[in-house]
Structure formats: C-alpha cells, structure tokens
Design a protein around this motif. Sequence first.
Motif, PDB file in Angstrom:
ATOM      1  N   PRO A   1       0.946  -1.161  -0.102  1.00 35.47           N
ATOM      2  CA  PRO A   1      -0.061  -0.048   0.032  1.00 35.47           C
ATOM      3  C   PRO A   1       0.928   1.296   0.071  1.00 35.47           C
ATOM      4  CG  PRO A   1      -0.070  -0.881   2.245  1.00 35.47           C
ATOM      5  CD  PRO A   1       0.782  -1.917   1.395  1.00 35.47           C
ATOM      6  N   THR A   2       0.140   2.472  -0.098  1.00 35.48           N
ATOM      7  CA  THR A   2       0.877   3.450  -0.060  1.00 35.48           C
ATOM      8  C   THR A   2       1.704   3.793   1.198  1.00 35.48           C
ATOM      9  OG1 THR A   2      -0.953   4.749   0.956  1.00 35.48           O
ATOM     10  CG2 THR A   2      -0.893   4.705  -1.540  1.00 35.48           C
ATOM     11  N   LEU A   3       2.540   4.816   1.487  1.00 31.00           N
ATOM     12  CA  LEU A   3       3.284   5.139   2.329  1.00 31.00           C
ATOM     13  C   LEU A   3       2.492   5.627   3.685  1.00 31.00           C
ATOM     14  CD1 LEU A   3       6.273   4.935   3.741  1.00 31.00           C
ATOM     15  CD2 LEU A   3       6.701   7.244   2.686  1.00 31.00           C
ATOM     16  N   GLN A   4       1.673   6.344   3.253  1.00 31.23           N
ATOM     17  CA  GLN A   4       0.581   7.106   4.259  1.00 31.23           C
ATOM     18  C   GLN A   4      -0.207   6.029   4.995  1.00 31.23           C
ATOM     19  OE1 GLN A   4       0.939  10.162   5.500  1.00 31.23           O
ATOM     20  NE2 GLN A   4      -0.900   9.934   6.475  1.00 31.23           N
ATOM     21  N   THR A   5      -0.636   5.000   4.128  1.00 28.10           N
ATOM     22  CA  THR A   5      -1.496   3.782   4.611  1.00 28.10           C
ATOM     23  C   THR A   5      -0.552   2.905   5.637  1.00 28.10           C
ATOM     24  OG1 THR A   5      -2.611   3.839   2.626  1.00 28.10           O
ATOM     25  CG2 THR A   5      -2.867   1.986   4.024  1.00 28.10           C
TER      26      THR A   5
ATOM     27  N   GLU B   1      -0.159   4.973   8.896  1.00 24.53           N
ATOM     28  CA  GLU B   1      -1.436   4.609   9.901  1.00 24.53           C
ATOM     29  C   GLU B   1      -1.621   3.292  10.272  1.00 24.53           C
ATOM     30  OE1 GLU B   1      -4.522   5.604   6.811  1.00 24.53           O
ATOM     31  OE2 GLU B   1      -4.159   7.958   6.941  1.00 24.53           O
ATOM     32  N   GLN B   2      -1.309   2.267   9.574  1.00 29.57           N
ATOM     33  CA  GLN B   2      -1.428   0.839  10.180  1.00 29.57           C
ATOM     34  C   GLN B   2      -0.158   0.946  11.397  1.00 29.57           C
ATOM     35  OE1 GLN B   2      -0.711  -1.589   6.720  1.00 29.57           O
ATOM     36  NE2 GLN B   2      -2.759  -1.261   5.921  1.00 29.57           N
ATOM     37  N   LEU B   3       0.783   1.374  11.209  1.00 24.19           N
ATOM     38  CA  LEU B   3       1.795   1.263  12.214  1.00 24.19           C
ATOM     39  C   LEU B   3       1.483   2.030  13.368  1.00 24.19           C
ATOM     40  CD1 LEU B   3       4.799   0.416  13.129  1.00 24.19           C
ATOM     41  CD2 LEU B   3       5.636   2.601  12.170  1.00 24.19           C
ATOM     42  N   VAL B   4       0.719   3.354  13.423  1.00 23.30           N
ATOM     43  CA  VAL B   4       0.398   4.010  14.533  1.00 23.30           C
ATOM     44  C   VAL B   4      -0.777   3.095  15.255  1.00 23.30           C
ATOM     45  CG1 VAL B   4      -0.780   6.083  15.165  1.00 23.30           C
ATOM     46  CG2 VAL B   4       0.967   6.044  13.608  1.00 23.30           C
ATOM     47  N   GLY B   5      -1.724   2.757  14.388  1.00 22.24           N
ATOM     48  CA  GLY B   5      -2.661   1.740  15.044  1.00 22.24           C
ATOM     49  C   GLY B   5      -2.370   0.797  15.698  1.00 22.24           C
ATOM     50  N   LEU B   6      -1.040  -0.013  15.196  1.00 21.83           N
ATOM     51  CA  LEU B   6      -0.637  -1.176  15.899  1.00 21.83           C
ATOM     52  C   LEU B   6       0.023  -0.949  17.195  1.00 21.83           C
ATOM     53  CD1 LEU B   6       0.150  -4.417  15.677  1.00 21.83           C
ATOM     54  CD2 LEU B   6       2.079  -3.576  14.532  1.00 21.83           C
ATOM     55  N   LEU B   7       0.826   0.498  17.219  1.00 18.94           N
ATOM     56  CA  LEU B   7       1.362   0.606  18.560  1.00 18.94           C
ATOM     57  C   LEU B   7       0.302   1.159  19.485  1.00 18.94           C
ATOM     58  CD1 LEU B   7       4.592   2.588  17.154  1.00 18.94           C
ATOM     59  CD2 LEU B   7       4.447   0.237  17.886  1.00 18.94           C
ATOM     60  N   SER B   8      -0.799   1.965  19.055  1.00 10.91           N
ATOM     61  CA  SER B   8      -1.853   2.234  19.947  1.00 10.91           C
ATOM     62  C   SER B   8      -2.982   1.250  20.367  1.00 10.91           C
ATOM     63  CB  SER B   8      -2.438   3.536  19.255  1.00 10.91           C
ATOM     64  OG  SER B   8      -3.061   3.313  18.056  1.00 10.91           O
ATOM     65  N   SER B   9      -2.715  -0.027  19.925  1.00 10.79           N
ATOM     66  CA  SER B   9      -3.679  -0.887  20.044  1.00 10.79           C
ATOM     67  C   SER B   9      -3.740  -1.197  21.774  1.00 10.79           C
ATOM     68  CB  SER B   9      -3.477  -2.221  19.412  1.00 10.79           C
ATOM     69  OG  SER B   9      -4.478  -2.946  19.581  1.00 10.79           O
ATOM     70  N   PRO B  10      -2.685  -1.724  22.130  1.00 14.42           N
ATOM     71  CA  PRO B  10      -2.797  -1.938  23.749  1.00 14.42           C
ATOM     72  C   PRO B  10      -3.290  -0.598  24.648  1.00 14.42           C
ATOM     73  CG  PRO B  10      -0.723  -2.621  22.841  1.00 14.42           C
ATOM     74  CD  PRO B  10      -1.343  -1.717  21.853  1.00 14.42           C
ATOM     75  N   GLY B  11      -3.085   0.406  24.390  1.00 15.08           N
ATOM     76  CA  GLY B  11      -3.456   1.468  25.137  1.00 15.08           C
ATOM     77  C   GLY B  11      -4.798   1.766  24.791  1.00 15.08           C
ATOM     78  N   THR B  12      -5.591   1.580  23.667  1.00  9.22           N
ATOM     79  CA  THR B  12      -6.843   1.606  23.302  1.00  9.22           C
ATOM     80  C   THR B  12      -7.527   0.517  24.194  1.00  9.22           C
ATOM     81  OG1 THR B  12      -6.378   2.456  21.109  1.00  9.22           O
ATOM     82  CG2 THR B  12      -8.598   1.702  21.587  1.00  9.22           C
ATOM     83  N   GLN B  13      -7.189  -0.572  24.144  1.00 12.95           N
ATOM     84  CA  GLN B  13      -7.729  -1.792  24.825  1.00 12.95           C
ATOM     85  C   GLN B  13      -8.003  -1.446  26.353  1.00 12.95           C
ATOM     86  OE1 GLN B  13      -5.852  -5.361  23.904  1.00 12.95           O
ATOM     87  NE2 GLN B  13      -6.489  -5.372  21.794  1.00 12.95           N
ATOM     88  N   LEU B  14      -6.906  -0.990  26.926  1.00 17.20           N
ATOM     89  CA  LEU B  14      -6.691  -0.639  28.472  1.00 17.20           C
ATOM     90  C   LEU B  14      -7.956   0.648  28.785  1.00 17.20           C
ATOM     91  CD1 LEU B  14      -5.620  -0.862  31.179  1.00 17.20           C
ATOM     92  CD2 LEU B  14      -3.942   0.651  30.609  1.00 17.20           C
ATOM     93  N   ALA B  15      -7.854   1.498  27.698  1.00 13.40           N
ATOM     94  CA  ALA B  15      -8.893   2.541  27.925  1.00 13.40           C
ATOM     95  C   ALA B  15     -10.405   1.953  27.810  1.00 13.40           C
ATOM     96  CB  ALA B  15      -8.560   3.623  27.180  1.00 13.40           C
ATOM     97  N   MET B  16     -10.602   1.076  26.820  1.00 13.42           N
ATOM     98  CA  MET B  16     -11.729   0.666  26.683  1.00 13.42           C
ATOM     99  C   MET B  16     -12.339  -0.265  28.139  1.00 13.42           C
ATOM    100  SD  MET B  16     -11.756  -0.749  22.841  1.00 13.42           S
ATOM    101  CE  MET B  16     -13.505  -1.589  23.155  1.00 13.42           C
TER     102      MET B  16
END
Length: 307
Positions: free
Chosen positions: A254-258, A261-276
């Motif tokens: 995919p594009t570099l921007q995509t 975005e996937q890398l940022v989502g992967l890194l922020s996934s544990p924090g998001t689950q804890l917040a939920m």
Amino acid sequence: MLVATTRRLVPIQRLSSSATALCSSSQADLRPNLPNYASSRSYALSVIPPKIAKGMTLPRHFTGKKAFQYNWYMRILNSSANSPLLFLFHNDFTAQKLIKLRRDISAAAMRSKPSVVSPAGAPEEPVPEPLLTVIRSSIFGAALRDFPAVDNDDVIRMTAGVSGALAILSLPVLDPPQLKAVLRTFGRTVPPRKAKTKEELQKEIVEKNADPANPGRRVKRVKQVVDPELRVLGVLLDGQILLPDRVKDLAELPTLQTLREQLVGLLSSPGTQLAMTLSEASGGRLARTLEGLKNGLEETAEHVSPP
C-alpha cells in the motif's frame, strides 16, 4: 608496301570505389579462411575496475562531454536515497517507440500521482515526473564504482547474462501504486516477445538460404518490422539492489501514508484496549471489579496461610 603502325596512348584512370571493392573482395577470396572475431561486448554494465595501463590513474577523471555525463549519472544515483531507480534493458527501439514509451510512463505516473503532505497554509509542491534516461554503459559503470552506497556484487548479479543497451527510470518518490502502474505500462506498451517455435526458426533459415524468385532483378526493399524488447533488471533504492521478484512484491504494497497509519494503529492498540476496559469498569462496574479482586486475594491468602 610499308604499313606504318601507330601506338595509341590511353590515359590511366583511377579505379572507382566499386571496382576497388571488387578487387579487394577478389583478393580476400584468395586468402585463407580466418576466424571472424566479433567486437561486441558480452556484458551490459561493468563495475569491475579496469586494468591500470601505463600513465593511467584511478579513479578516472573525465573531461568535456564525458565529465558532464559522469556528473549527471552521479546526481541520479544520489537521488536513489529517497526514490527508486529502475534499471531497464531495451533492444530494437526506434525513436518513435521511445517517445511513445516516455509519454505512456508520464500518463501512468499522473494517473497514480502520489499525495505529498505539505505544511499547513503552504502551497502544495508539484511532484516531478519520472525521467527515462538512456545511459552510456562505460561511464555509468565508472559512476557506480565510485558510488559507495552500492555493492558491486549485487550489480553483477542484476546484470548477469544481459548484453545490450540499458536505460534508467528515476521515479520522483517511493509510491508502490505508482510503481505498479509504471510496470503495467511496460507490459502494455512493449509486450513480451513470444518464443519462436522450431518450425518458425526452420522456415526463416530456409527463406534466408533460398534462391531469389526473379534472378538478375533487384530485390524489392521490404520495410523491416521492428519488435522492441523491454525488461526490468532491478531497482536501486537506498543503496540496495532489488531483483525483479522483489520489485513485484514492492509494487503490491500500500501507500506510504497507509503504512504509517497501520503502524500507528498497531502501536496504540494496547493503550486503546486498556482505555476501553477502564471505561467499561466505570461506576458500579468498577466497584464490583474491585470487590471481586478483593475476594480473589482473600481466597488465595486462606489457601496459602498455615492451619
């Protein structure tokens, strides 16, 4: 009766070029058959340092037009740190075919134009078009030898078994969809050559050795049909040589921007689950969760404590 004979003097004339060629060919027929050594090169791009002749120093210093070409090639190689550089093998290209190929590459690049993120309020910078350059192999090989970021062994593997003319295509940025569009343009503009069958090869040999239909007459000139050939040898990107298989894999990304975005989502996934989890345990749920945790700890302490 005395008959007087006169001697006529004929002026000596120089032989014409055709007569000279005829004489030379007749003399050549009398010579023994010697092997005909071809002077063509058996390689497409040489990065092996040449033998040092008398009065020669390394690295080589070019002057005039060669110096301009050398500096131009070095600028192209330096640009490969941020953008891909495609090595192409081309054969039997006419000027019209080469112009059409450049136009098709530009059209494909405009259809898949990458988005450039510019600062807020700043005008968007125009993205340059791809640049196709037919290189002079000897000088480009010298530039590659002096380019420290490239491993010469990778270049040798890339050009193994290839002999002929080369070209390089400089893409403005690393954008896999644009690279895929350019590769598809190569296949449409210059389709791969079909391998000839044994019957077709035998027919060509028979037609070549056959006698003319009308002996003594000049053979009509037939317009030769040129079948060009274009092949991707590899890509130079950030000092690494990618062979054609890896180039296809790179074009499917995919594009570099995509990817960012996937890398940022992967890194922020544990924090998001804890917040939920914390949001679900708000209010009464939080009290029940803590009460359950307390009961669990007490039961564990009772089993562990001695009687």
